[in-house]
Design a protein around this motif. Structure first.
Motif, mmCIF file in Angstrom:
data_model
loop_
_atom_site.group_PDB
_atom_site.id
_atom_site.type_symbol
_atom_site.label_atom_id
_atom_site.label_comp_id
_atom_site.label_asym_id
_atom_site.label_seq_id
_atom_site.Cartn_x
_atom_site.Cartn_y
_atom_site.Cartn_z
ATOM 1 N N ALA A 212 36.879 39.046 47.514
ATOM 2 C CA ALA A 212 36.754 37.661 47.041
ATOM 3 C C ALA A 212 35.526 37.415 46.155
ATOM 4 N N SER A 213 34.986 38.491 45.608
ATOM 5 C CA SER A 213 33.852 38.296 44.694
ATOM 6 C C SER A 213 34.351 37.870 43.310
ATOM 7 N N GLY A 214 35.663 37.995 43.102
ATOM 8 C CA GLY A 214 36.237 37.578 41.833
ATOM 9 C C GLY A 214 36.592 38.748 40.927
ATOM 10 N N LYS A 215 36.597 39.948 41.448
ATOM 11 C CA LYS A 215 36.875 41.152 40.623
ATOM 12 C C LYS A 215 38.208 41.059 39.907
ATOM 13 N N GLY A 216 39.239 40.756 40.718
ATOM 14 C CA GLY A 216 40.595 40.737 40.164
ATOM 15 C C GLY A 216 40.722 39.699 39.068
ATOM 16 N N THR A 217 40.184 38.515 39.336
ATOM 17 C CA THR A 217 40.291 37.423 38.366
ATOM 18 C C THR A 217 39.580 37.804 37.064
ATOM 19 N N VAL A 218 38.367 38.324 37.215
ATOM 20 C CA VAL A 218 37.573 38.681 36.033
ATOM 21 C C VAL A 218 38.232 39.852 35.282
ATOM 22 N N GLU B 10 34.641 30.436 50.678
ATOM 23 C CA GLU B 10 35.169 29.167 50.154
ATOM 24 C C GLU B 10 36.238 29.426 49.086
ATOM 25 N N ARG B 11 35.956 30.401 48.240
ATOM 26 C CA ARG B 11 36.939 30.733 47.181
ATOM 27 C C ARG B 11 38.248 31.218 47.800
ATOM 28 N N ARG B 12 38.128 32.116 48.758
ATOM 29 C CA ARG B 12 39.326 32.702 49.350
ATOM 30 C C ARG B 12 40.111 31.644 50.132
ATOM 31 N N HIS B 13 39.363 30.779 50.814
ATOM 32 C CA HIS B 13 39.996 29.711 51.586
ATOM 33 C C HIS B 13 40.812 28.824 50.635
ATOM 34 N N ASN C 246 25.748 38.561 40.110
ATOM 35 C CA ASN C 246 25.989 37.656 41.246
ATOM 36 C C ASN C 246 26.636 36.392 40.704
ATOM 37 N N THR C 247 27.840 36.124 41.189
ATOM 38 C CA THR C 247 28.625 35.025 40.610
ATOM 39 C C THR C 247 28.601 33.778 41.499
ATOM 40 N N SER C 248 27.720 33.780 42.514
ATOM 41 C CA SER C 248 27.715 32.634 43.445
ATOM 42 C C SER C 248 27.633 31.304 42.689
HETATM 43 N N1 LIG Z 1 32.606 33.273 39.054
HETATM 44 C C1 LIG Z 1 33.821 33.658 39.478
HETATM 45 N N2 LIG Z 1 34.317 34.843 39.068
HETATM 46 C C2 LIG Z 1 35.521 35.241 39.480
HETATM 47 N N3 LIG Z 1 36.295 34.551 40.312
HETATM 48 C C3 LIG Z 1 35.844 33.370 40.763
HETATM 49 C C4 LIG Z 1 34.607 32.886 40.341
HETATM 50 N N4 LIG Z 1 34.422 31.701 40.928
HETATM 51 C C5 LIG Z 1 35.500 31.456 41.644
HETATM 52 N N5 LIG Z 1 36.383 32.479 41.557
HETATM 53 C C6 LIG Z 1 37.664 32.508 42.280
HETATM 54 O O1 LIG Z 1 37.527 33.376 43.405
HETATM 55 C C7 LIG Z 1 38.805 33.683 43.888
HETATM 56 C C8 LIG Z 1 38.810 35.109 44.394
HETATM 57 O O2 LIG Z 1 38.845 35.974 43.317
HETATM 58 P P1 LIG Z 1 39.665 37.340 43.325
HETATM 59 O O3 LIG Z 1 40.913 37.215 44.060
HETATM 60 O O4 LIG Z 1 39.715 37.738 41.890
HETATM 61 O O5 LIG Z 1 38.644 38.243 44.120
HETATM 62 P P2 LIG Z 1 38.668 39.781 44.403
HETATM 63 O O6 LIG Z 1 37.259 40.223 44.339
HETATM 64 O O7 LIG Z 1 39.596 40.466 43.479
HETATM 65 O O8 LIG Z 1 39.197 39.854 45.862
HETATM 66 P P3 LIG Z 1 39.948 40.998 46.644
HETATM 67 O O9 LIG Z 1 39.059 42.185 46.631
HETATM 68 O O10 LIG Z 1 40.084 40.477 48.000
HETATM 69 O O11 LIG Z 1 41.229 41.234 45.954
HETATM 70 C C9 LIG Z 1 39.781 33.401 42.758
HETATM 71 O O12 LIG Z 1 40.551 32.259 43.083
HETATM 72 C C10 LIG Z 1 38.873 33.101 41.579
HETATM 73 O O13 LIG Z 1 39.435 32.136 40.713
#
Ligand SMILES: Nc1ncnc2c1ncn2[C@@H]1O[C@H](COP(=O)(O)OP(=O)(O)OP(=O)(O)O)[C@@H](O)[C@H]1O
Ligand SMILES: Nc1ccn([C@H]2C[C@H](O)[C@@H](COP(=O)(O)O)O2)c(=O)n1
Length: 658
Positions: A453-459, A590-593, A637-639
Motif C-alpha cells: 500500500a505504499s503506492g507502487k502499483g499505482t505509480v 488509510e489508503r488501503r482502507h 516517502n509518499t506520506s
Molecule cells: N502518493 C501516492 N502514490 C501512490 N499511491 C497513492 C499515493 N497516495 C495515495 N495513493 C493510493 O494508495 C493506494 C494504494 O496504492 P497501490 O495499490 O498502488 O499500492 P501498492 O504498493 O501497489 O500495494 P500492494 O503492494 O499491496 O499491491 C491507491 O489507491 C493509490 O491511489
C-alpha cells in the motif's frame, strides 16, 4: 578460474560505443612460431592472451624457446631454425593454429615429439597435412585413429625433389602449415607446393605469406594453386611486429552496430585494431554488411557501423559466398534472423571440421530460437524470424567460442537468451561478454519496490502509461499462485508443490486484467486473504525461483516498469532506475482502507492497519529476497504526496537517467 554454467543476457534495445579488439589469434600464433624459428629476437606487441596462444607459448617453452614479457610486449628469442629441445610431449588443447604448423615444423626438423590435444582435437582431421609431410620423407605416426591427432614425430629422411602436393579444399591451414615450416628446408633449393582441389579460405593463406615476408621469406605463387619457396630462404626477425586486432571478433560488434538500430535506439559501434588495410580476410565481413544495407565507416585503425543506410528498415537477404570469411560468416547466420529475406551462406564446408561441426550446431541452436533453417554439406539457409515466432532458449555452445559469441547477438530479438558454458570464449576472447556488455544497451527497466500500500502499483502503472513501457505487477504472480493453492488445497508450507504450481502458472496480464487460464481472476486475487497467503508463500525460495524467469520474460522493448519487493535487488539488478517507495503505516492503512471500501469490501481501519503491519513484518523478515531497498535505489516517502506528485518526481528522475 571457474566459469559459470550459463550466462543470461538481458534483451537489448540498442548498442553504441567503442571496442578495442584483442589481438588476432591467427596472427598471434603464426608470429610466435615464426619469431621462435627466426634468427634474432622479436618484440611482439598486441599479442592475444587466450587459451590458444597459451597452448602455443607452452609448446614453445617445452621446445626450449625463451619468451619474456616486457610490459605489454612479448619478447621472443629466436632459435635460428632449430629448436633446442629434440624431444618433447606437447599439449595442443583444441588449437588448430598451433598443432598444424608445429607438426610441420617439428616433422621437418626431426626429433622425438608427441602432440596430443583435447578429445575434439582428436576428431579434427590432419591426414592431408601428414600425407604431404610423409611424401617428402618425414616420420609421422598416428597415436590413435589414422588421419587424426595424437601424432608421434620421429626423425625422417627428407627428399624434396618434386613438388609437394597438399589438399586445399578441407582447410587452408594445411597449406599454411607447410608454408610456415618449409623455409626450414629451403636452404639449397626451391621448394614447390601444389594445391590439390580448390583452395578455400584464401585470405588466411595470403595472411601467412604476408607474415612470412615480414620474417624475410618471400613466397612466389601462381594463381594461389602453386607456391614456390625460393632457395636460400631463412627466417630473420623483423625486430618488432604488431599484431592486429582480431577481425573475426570484430564481426560481433559491427553487427551490433546494425542490429542495435532496429529498435530505433542504437548508435555507432566502432572497433579499433583493424581497418581496410588489415591482412585478415574477415575484415571483408564489413563489406558484406555494406552490401546487405549497413552504413559502414572505414577509418585509420578502426571500422564502425552506423545502423542501416537511409530508406532501409532491415538488412537484405540473399546468397553470400563465405569462402573468404569462414569465421565471421557465423555472425551472418545470426544477423539473418533480422533480415528481410532468407540468407543463404555458401562455401562454409570448413565449418564441419572446426571446433565443432558448426553447420550442425548452428542449425540446431537457431532452431531452438524458433528459426526456420535448412542446411547442406557446405551451406546454410536462415529464414528471417518474425517477432511473434521467437522463443526463449538456452543456447548450447559445443565448446566453440564463436558459437557463444555470435549467439550473444540473438539478444537483440524478443526472447530470453541463455548462453550455456560461456567460458569457452577464453579460446580467443576471454573478456568477450564484458566487452559486449559495454556496448550493449539493455531494454530499460524502472524498478519500483516498497511495502504494501505504499503506492507502487499505482505509480508504476502511471509511469508505464506515460512512457509507453510494459508494466509488470510482480505481486500478481504471488497472488495468483496463492489463489490456485487455496483452490487446490495445497498447504502454504508445501514448498515443492507450490513451486510446481508457480512454475506452470497459466497467467496472462492484459491491461489491468489478470487471466488465469480462461478465468478473469482480477478481483479474486485482490482479497486480503489471498494477499496474506501470497505474503506467506513468497518466503519460500523454490517459489521465488520458479517465478523469476516469468518475471524477467516480461522485459521487452521499448521498456518495462516493474513493481514488487525485490525488483531492484534480485529480479532486475541492472534496472536503470530503482525507486523505493515508502509511506508511514498509518498513511498506507488509510489508503488501503479507502481502496477496499470503494470496492465494496467491508473492513475497519484498525483491522487494515493490523494486517498491513503483519505483512510488513513477514515481507521484511523472510530469509530470501526480503523487502529492502537496493543499494542504488532512490528512496521516496509518499506520506505527504499525492499520486501525481509522486509520479512527477519519478519521471523527473527517469529523465535525468535517460
Ligand atoms: N502518493 C501516492 N502514490 C501512490 N499511491 C497513492 C499515493 N497516495 C495515495 N495513493 C493510493 O494508495 C493506494 C494504494 O496504492 P497501490 O495499490 O498502488 O499500492 P501498492 O504498493 O501497489 O500495494 P500492494 O503492494 O499491496 O499491491 C491507491 O489507491 C493509490 O491511489
Ligand atoms: N516482487 C514481489 C512481489 C510480491 N511479493 C509478495 C509479498 C506480498 O506480500 C505479496 C503480494 O504482493 P502485492 O500484490 O501486495 O504487491 O507477494 C514478493 O514477495 N515479491
Amino acid at each position: 578460474m571457474t566459469s559459470p554454467d550459463f550466462l543470461d543476457l538481458p534483451p537489448l534495445i540498442g548498442a553504441g560505443g567503442t571496442v578495442r579488439l584483442p589481438g588476432s589469434k591467427s596472427i598471434s600464433n603464426r608470429v610466435l612460431l615464426l619469431a621462435a624459428l627466426s634468427s634474432g629476437s622479436t618484440q611482439v606487441t598486441g599479442l592475444l592472451d587466450s587459451d590458444d596462444t597459451r597452448v602455443m607459448l607452452a609448446a614453445l617453452h617445452a621446445l626450449g624457446v625463451k619468451v619474456e614479457q616486457q610490459g605489454a610486449a612479448t619478447l621472443v628469442h629466436g632459435c635460428g631454425g632449430r629448436f633446442p629441445a629434440r624431444e618433447a610431449k606437447l599439449f595442443m588443447g583444441n588449437a588448430g593454429t598451433a598443432i598444424r604448423p608445429l607438426t610441420a615444423a617439428l616433422a621437418l626438423l626431426g626429433g622425438s615429439y608427441a602432440l596430443a590435444g583435447v578429445p575434439r582435437m582428436h576428431e579434427r582431421p590432419i591426414g592431408d597435412l601428414v600425407d604431404a609431410l610423409r611424401s617428402i620423407g618425414c616420420d609421422i605416426g598416428y597415436g590413435g585413429q589414422p588421419g587424426f591427432p595424437p601424432l608421434n614425430i620421429g626423425v625422417g629422411t627428407l627428399r624434396i625433389d618434386a613438388p609437394i602436393r597438399v589438399r586445399g579444399d578441407v582447410s587452408s591451414q594445411f597449406l599454411s602449415a607447410l608454408l610456415l615450416a618449409l623455409p626450414l628446408a629451403a636452404a639449397a633449393r626451391d621448394i614447390v607446393i601444389e594445391v590439390a582441389g580448390t583452395l578455400i579460405s584464401r585470405p588466411y593463406v595470403e595472411m601467412t605469406c604476408k607474415l612470412l615476408a615480414r620474417f624475410g621469406v618471400h613466397i612466389e605463387h601462381q594463381g594461389w594453386q602453386r607456391f614456390i619457396i625460393p632457395a636460400g630462404s631463412r627466417f630473420v626477425s623483423p625486430g618488432r611486429i604488431a599484431v592486429e586486432g582480431d577481425a573475426s571478433s570484430a564481426s560481433y560488434f559491427l553487427a551490433a552496430g546494425v542490429l542495435g538500430t532496429l529498435h530505433g535506439q542504437g548508435q555507432a559501434v566502432r572497433v579499433e585494431g583493424v581497418d581496410a588495410n588489415s591482412i585478415q580476410g574477415d575484415v571483408q565481413f564489413a563489406r558484406v554488411l555494406e552490401q546487405l544495407g549497413a552504413r559502414v565507416e572505414w577509418g585509420e585503425g578502426f571500422i564502425a557501423t552506423h545502423g542501416l543506410r537511409e530508406g532501409r528498415q532491415r538488412l537484405a537477404g540473399g546468397t553470400i559466398d563465405c569462402v573468404a570469411i569462414p569465421d565471421a560468416a557465423m555472425t551472418l547466420a545470426i544477423t539473418a534472423l533480422f533480415a528481410e529475406a532468407p540468407t543463404t551462406l555458401t562455401g562454409i564446408g570448413s565449418w564441419r571440421v572446426k571446433e565443432t561441426d558448426r553447420i550442425a550446431a548452428m542449425a540446431a541452436e537457431l532452431t531452438k530460437l524458433g528459426a526456420q533453417v535448412e542446411a547442406g554439406s557446405d551451406w546454410l539457409r536462415v529464414h528471417p524470424l518474425p517477432a511473434e515466432h521467437w522463443r526463449s532458449a538456452a543456447i548450447a555452445t559445443y565448446d566453440d567460442h564463436r558459437m557463444a559469441m555470435c549467439f550473444s547477438l540473438a539478444s537483440f530479438g524478443p526472447a530470453d537468451i541463455r548462453i550455456l558454458e560461456p567460458g569457452c570464449v577464453s579460446k580467443t576472447f576471454p573478456s568477450y561478454f564484458q566487452a559486449f556488455a559495454a556496448v550493449a544497451r539493455p531494454v530499460p527497466v524502472i524498478a519500483i519496490d516498497g511495502p504494501t500500500a505504499s503506492g507502487k502499483g499505482t505509480v508504476a502503472a502511471h509511469l508505464a502509461q506515460a512512457l509507453g513501457f510494459h508494466y509488470l505487477d510482480s505481486g500478481v504472480m504471488y497472488r495468483a499462485t496463492a489463489l490456485l493453492a487455496q483452490r487446490q488445497g495445497i498447504a502454504l508450507d508445501d514448498e515443492a508443490a507450490l513451486a510446481a504450481l508457480a512454475r506452470h502458472l497459466p497467467i496472462r496480464c492484459e491491461g489491468g486484467t489478470v487471466w488465469l487460464g480462461p478465468e478473469n481472476a482480477s478481483d479474486a486475487i485482490r482479497t486480503e486473504a489471498v494477499g496474506q497467503a501470497a505474503s506467506t508463500l513468497s518466503a519460500l525460495p523454490a517459489v521465488r525461483r520458479a517465478l523469476l524467469d516469468l518475471q524477467r520474460s516480461l522485459r521487452r522493448a521499448p521498456g518495462l516498469v516493474a513493481d514488487g519487493r525485490d525488483m531492484g535487488t534480485v529480479v532486475f539488478p541492472d534496472a536503470r532506475l530503482k525507486v523505493f517507495l515508502t509511506a508511514d503505516a498509518q498513511a498506507r492503512a488509510e489508503r488501503r482502507h479507502k481502496q477496499l471500501i470503494s470496492k465494496g469490501i467491508s473492513t475497519t481501519l484498525t483491522q487494515v492497519l493490523h494486517e498491513l503491519e503483519q505483512r510488513d513484518a513477514r515481507d521484511t523478515q523472510r530469509s530470501v529476497a526480503a523487502l529492502k531497498p537496493a543499494q542504488d535505489a532512490l528512496p521516496l516517502n509518499t506520506s505527504a504526496l499525492d499520486v501525481d506528485q509522486t509520479v512527477h518526481q519519478v519521471l523527473q528522475w527517469w529523465r535525468q537517467r535517460s
